[in-house]
Write a protein that holds these residues in place. Structure first.
Motif, PDB file in Angstrom:
ATOM      1  N   LEU A 122       0.792  -1.228   0.000  1.00 30.71           N
ATOM      2  CA  LEU A 122       0.000   0.000   0.000  1.00 30.71           C
ATOM      3  C   LEU A 122       0.825   1.279   0.000  1.00 30.71           C
ATOM      4  O   LEU A 122       0.249   2.362  -0.075  1.00 30.71           O
ATOM      5  N   HIS A 123       2.146   1.180   0.051  1.00 26.78           N
ATOM      6  CA  HIS A 123       2.960   2.396   0.024  1.00 26.78           C
ATOM      7  C   HIS A 123       3.512   2.702  -1.360  1.00 26.78           C
ATOM      8  O   HIS A 123       4.236   3.683  -1.531  1.00 26.78           O
TER       9      HIS A 123
ATOM     10  N   GLY B 162      -2.426   0.980  -4.769  1.00 28.16           N
ATOM     11  CA  GLY B 162      -2.096   0.765  -3.368  1.00 28.16           C
ATOM     12  C   GLY B 162      -2.173   2.032  -2.550  1.00 28.16           C
ATOM     13  O   GLY B 162      -2.741   2.054  -1.446  1.00 28.16           O
ATOM     14  N   ARG B 163      -1.615   3.117  -3.070  1.00 32.35           N
ATOM     15  CA  ARG B 163      -1.628   4.372  -2.325  1.00 32.35           C
ATOM     16  C   ARG B 163      -3.042   4.958  -2.259  1.00 32.35           C
ATOM     17  O   ARG B 163      -3.393   5.639  -1.281  1.00 32.35           O
ATOM     18  N   THR B 164      -3.864   4.698  -3.272  1.00 36.19           N
ATOM     19  CA  THR B 164      -5.270   5.097  -3.198  1.00 36.19           C
ATOM     20  C   THR B 164      -5.965   4.380  -2.053  1.00 36.19           C
ATOM     21  O   THR B 164      -6.699   4.988  -1.268  1.00 36.19           O
ATOM     22  N   PHE B 165      -5.740   3.074  -1.938  1.00 36.61           N
ATOM     23  CA  PHE B 165      -6.377   2.316  -0.864  1.00 36.61           C
ATOM     24  C   PHE B 165      -5.927   2.811   0.501  1.00 36.61           C
ATOM     25  O   PHE B 165      -6.727   2.921   1.436  1.00 36.61           O
ATOM     26  N   ALA B 166      -4.621   3.095   0.638  1.00 37.28           N
ATOM     27  CA  ALA B 166      -4.116   3.607   1.913  1.00 37.28           C
ATOM     28  C   ALA B 166      -4.770   4.940   2.260  1.00 37.28           C
ATOM     29  O   ALA B 166      -5.123   5.197   3.415  1.00 37.28           O
ATOM     30  N   ALA B 167      -4.962   5.785   1.244  1.00 41.41           N
ATOM     31  CA  ALA B 167      -5.558   7.106   1.484  1.00 41.41           C
ATOM     32  C   ALA B 167      -7.019   7.008   1.883  1.00 41.41           C
ATOM     33  O   ALA B 167      -7.528   7.856   2.623  1.00 41.41           O
ATOM     34  N   TYR B 168      -7.695   5.973   1.406  1.00 42.02           N
ATOM     35  CA  TYR B 168      -9.124   5.838   1.680  1.00 42.02           C
ATOM     36  C   TYR B 168      -9.422   4.796   2.746  1.00 42.02           C
ATOM     37  O   TYR B 168     -10.496   4.207   2.763  1.00 42.02           O
ATOM     38  N   GLY B 169      -8.477   4.582   3.644  1.00 42.06           N
ATOM     39  CA  GLY B 169      -8.795   3.868   4.871  1.00 42.06           C
ATOM     40  C   GLY B 169      -8.274   2.470   5.054  1.00 42.06           C
ATOM     41  O   GLY B 169      -8.446   1.894   6.131  1.00 42.06           O
ATOM     42  N   VAL B 170      -7.644   1.860   4.047  1.00 41.81           N
ATOM     43  CA  VAL B 170      -7.066   0.531   4.255  1.00 41.81           C
ATOM     44  C   VAL B 170      -5.797   0.701   5.086  1.00 41.81           C
ATOM     45  O   VAL B 170      -4.911   1.473   4.708  1.00 41.81           O
ATOM     46  N   PRO B 171      -5.691   0.023   6.231  1.00 35.42           N
ATOM     47  CA  PRO B 171      -4.544   0.241   7.132  1.00 35.42           C
ATOM     48  C   PRO B 171      -3.208  -0.070   6.458  1.00 35.42           C
ATOM     49  O   PRO B 171      -3.050  -1.107   5.803  1.00 35.42           O
TER      50      PRO B 171
ATOM     51  N   GLY C 293      -8.344  13.568  -4.843  1.00 39.66           N
ATOM     52  CA  GLY C 293      -9.219  12.526  -5.352  1.00 39.66           C
ATOM     53  C   GLY C 293      -8.557  11.549  -6.299  1.00 39.66           C
ATOM     54  O   GLY C 293      -9.226  10.748  -6.947  1.00 39.66           O
ATOM     55  N   TYR C 294      -7.232  11.577  -6.381  1.00 41.48           N
ATOM     56  CA  TYR C 294      -6.511  10.622  -7.218  1.00 41.48           C
ATOM     57  C   TYR C 294      -5.082  10.465  -6.694  1.00 41.48           C
ATOM     58  O   TYR C 294      -4.559  11.334  -5.977  1.00 41.48           O
ATOM     59  N   ALA C 295      -4.455   9.356  -7.054  1.00 42.20           N
ATOM     60  CA  ALA C 295      -3.061   9.086  -6.692  1.00 42.20           C
ATOM     61  C   ALA C 295      -2.217   9.100  -7.952  1.00 42.20           C
ATOM     62  O   ALA C 295      -2.598   8.508  -8.969  1.00 42.20           O
ATOM     63  N   LEU C 296      -1.066   9.756  -7.883  1.00 46.09           N
ATOM     64  CA  LEU C 296      -0.128   9.814  -8.997  1.00 46.09           C
ATOM     65  C   LEU C 296       1.138   9.075  -8.593  1.00 46.09           C
ATOM     66  O   LEU C 296       1.806   9.460  -7.633  1.00 46.09           O
TER      67      LEU C 296
ATOM     68  N   ASP D 157       1.191  12.083   1.896  1.00 41.78           N
ATOM     69  CA  ASP D 157       0.754  11.546   0.608  1.00 41.78           C
ATOM     70  C   ASP D 157      -0.711  11.139   0.671  1.00 41.78           C
ATOM     71  O   ASP D 157      -1.489  11.419  -0.246  1.00 41.78           O
ATOM     72  N   ARG D 158      -1.110  10.493   1.763  1.00 45.65           N
ATOM     73  CA  ARG D 158      -2.510  10.089   1.900  1.00 45.65           C
ATOM     74  C   ARG D 158      -3.432  11.303   1.943  1.00 45.65           C
ATOM     75  O   ARG D 158      -4.508  11.300   1.336  1.00 45.65           O
ATOM     76  N   GLU D 159      -3.019  12.345   2.650  1.00 44.05           N
ATOM     77  CA  GLU D 159      -3.829  13.568   2.712  1.00 44.05           C
ATOM     78  C   GLU D 159      -3.963  14.206   1.335  1.00 44.05           C
ATOM     79  O   GLU D 159      -5.038  14.685   0.960  1.00 44.05           O
TER      80      GLU D 159
END
Length: 241
Positions: free
Chosen positions: A135-136, A141-150, A181-184, A173-175
């Motif tokens: 998730l890092h 993966g980073r989208t999932f981390a940002a939206y609550g997956v531990p 609304g998107y991960a790059l 990054d999560r913030e």
């Protein structure tokens, strides 16, 4: 035999399969070390899984998943009725962007690719159906981390010099992903490769998955805004199926 023993064997088998799914063929010695099981137990476990066709024991003392998983993966994907419109949505994204399009879902502490449609430009992407990303790294993966997956405390391995592993940087990054609304993803998995991903949310805001596009990092950077717009349109089509 106590009831706990069979459960421990099943748990070890699950860890073994997930390790091989993420990293490919590995020496049996490394497998024992990675999942914390004595070597004799790993040898017996792998022999048992090989006997039922789930893994293959290689002549150089390595073990890998068997090709039987390909049929199982196809059957599992066919049974995911909530994503029945995914092939058409992914194909449309490729037609519109030329990039490789992905559908991913959270799986434990990883992003699992459940479907894709290959782009027209390249075929060097590390993320494919059935593969998982921590998730890092990566857009999904980073989208999932940002939206609550531990995000796990450990195992934040650096893939490239651009991989984010610092705790505070990951929090920022999560913030940023939540705000935009998107991960790059820019070369944090593979040098020269980028990706952009958006979340798939249920009406109540629950995270369901992610759509993403991957390709040459220059193309992703140059067309990021339009790719995000195409992904969001894809999410609307997928959610309306």
């Amino acid at each position: 035999m106590s009831g706990a023993a069979p459960m421990r064997v099943l748990a070890n088998a699950t860890e073994l399969i997930e390790l091989l799914a993420g990293e490919g063929a590995l020496p049996l010695v490394d497998v024992a070390t990675r999942i914390g099981v004595p070597r004799p137990s790993i040898y017996r476990l792998c022999e048992g899984l090989a006997a039922v066709g789930m893994v293959e024991l290689l002549p150089d003392s390595r073990v890998r998943l068997s090709t039987r998983w390909l049929a199982l993966a196809d059957a599992a994907r066919a049974g995911m009725l909530e994503w029945r419109g995914a092939p058409e949505v992914l194909a449309h994204l490729v037609e519109r962007t030329g990039q490789t399009a992905y559908l991913s879902v959270p799986y434990g502490s990883s992003a699992l690719c459940v479907d894709w449609c290959q782009g027209r430009a390249i075929d060097v992407l590390a993320y494919r159906p059935g593969s998982m990303m921590p998730l890092h790294v990566g857009a999904a993966g980073r989208t999932f981390a940002a939206y609550g997956v531990p995000l796990p405390e450990g195992d934040r391995r650096r893939r490239t010099e651009k991989t984010i592993i610092d705790y505070d940087e990951l929090a920022a990054d999560r913030e940023r992903i939540r705000r935009d609304g998107y991960a790059l993803s820019e070369e944090d998995v593979t040098i020269g490769i980028g990706a952009v991903g958006v979340p798939i949310l249920a009406p109540d805001g629950t995270l369901r998955g992610a759509l993403s596009l991957g390709g040459l990092v220059e193309d992703i950077r140059k067309h990021c805004d339009e790719f995000v717009a195409e992904l969001r349109a894809g999410v609307e089509r997928l959610s309306g199926v």
